[in-house]
Design an enzyme around this catalytic site. Sequence first.
Site, PDB file in Angstrom:
ATOM      1  N   TYR A  75      -3.967  -0.712   9.988  1.00  0.00           N
ATOM      2  CA  TYR A  75      -3.756  -0.965   8.561  1.00  0.00           C
ATOM      3  C   TYR A  75      -2.342  -0.538   8.166  1.00  0.00           C
ATOM      4  O   TYR A  75      -1.630  -1.264   7.454  1.00  0.00           O
ATOM      5  CB  TYR A  75      -4.794  -0.190   7.745  1.00  0.00           C
ATOM      6  CG  TYR A  75      -4.741  -0.457   6.256  1.00  0.00           C
ATOM      7  CD1 TYR A  75      -5.412  -1.546   5.710  1.00  0.00           C
ATOM      8  CD2 TYR A  75      -4.035   0.374   5.398  1.00  0.00           C
ATOM      9  CE1 TYR A  75      -5.376  -1.799   4.342  1.00  0.00           C
ATOM     10  CE2 TYR A  75      -3.989   0.143   4.034  1.00  0.00           C
ATOM     11  CZ  TYR A  75      -4.665  -0.953   3.513  1.00  0.00           C
ATOM     12  OH  TYR A  75      -4.611  -1.196   2.167  1.00  0.00           O
ATOM     13  N   SER A 118       0.847  -1.192   0.000  1.00  0.00           N
ATOM     14  CA  SER A 118       0.000   0.000   0.000  1.00  0.00           C
ATOM     15  C   SER A 118       0.884   1.244   0.000  1.00  0.00           C
ATOM     16  O   SER A 118       2.080   1.166   0.307  1.00  0.00           O
ATOM     17  CB  SER A 118      -0.879   0.000   1.256  1.00  0.00           C
ATOM     18  OG  SER A 118      -1.541   1.225   1.452  1.00  0.00           O
TER      19      SER A 118
END
Length: 253
Positions: free
Chosen positions: A158, A145
């Site tokens: 996350y 990410s």
Amino acid sequence: MSALFRLDGQTALVTGASRGLGKAIALALASSGARVICSSSTVEGAADTVAAIRGQGGDAIAVAADLADEASVRALAAAAIGWQGQVDILVNCGGTIFRAPAVEFPMQQWRQNLAVNLDAAFLLCQLVGEGMIKRGQGKIINIASMLSYSGGITVPAYTASKHAIAGLTKALANEWAQYGLNINAIAPGYFKTDNTFALQQNPERNAQILARLPAGRWGEPEDLTGAVVFLASNASNYVNGHVLAVDGGWLAR
């Protein structure tokens, strides 16, 4: 040259294949000739993906797995390997996100995010990688990410999991490249998916994101597929431990 990108005769396992990036990845691998095991939290969740692959003449099955549950992840690996006798390509795309200020972040959600985004990915790498090592070849692609590079806002779990995915990718490449495996990651930028829906709907954050993006737009799931096929194919045989940003120029700005 095009033969370098073909995946004929190979079997791929894609987690999170029900929609968004995972669905686009599964379809791309199938289009390049791979048989695809489409994993989702329910068998019905990946039914549309399987139907789409079969509709274009490919071969696919759906397998359900709760990525937060170790026993379920182990069962997924066994089912995936059992379908064709081996898994040649593993794409760890399944993930979850929870948004809350760090001071209020529930530990239950912290554990859930880490279990799904990191623990399941490592366990699948371990279980599928064992067979790859014995055969002397295999491709593992972890989905990282932009939050593998930065901290984000109100997504501490996350962010921690995606930093860890980048590190895990490098650690496994250090151990397994000698056996003929390629372990790499893709770090998607800001893509139109369920996980980013809240950002897309927030006028202030959406404007901030678009202002920084040299491409001037959010990514579409299909924008990721070329990178996936490259890393899954023989074209990437000397690429290892790399985190490939597919971000519309976000990191360059």
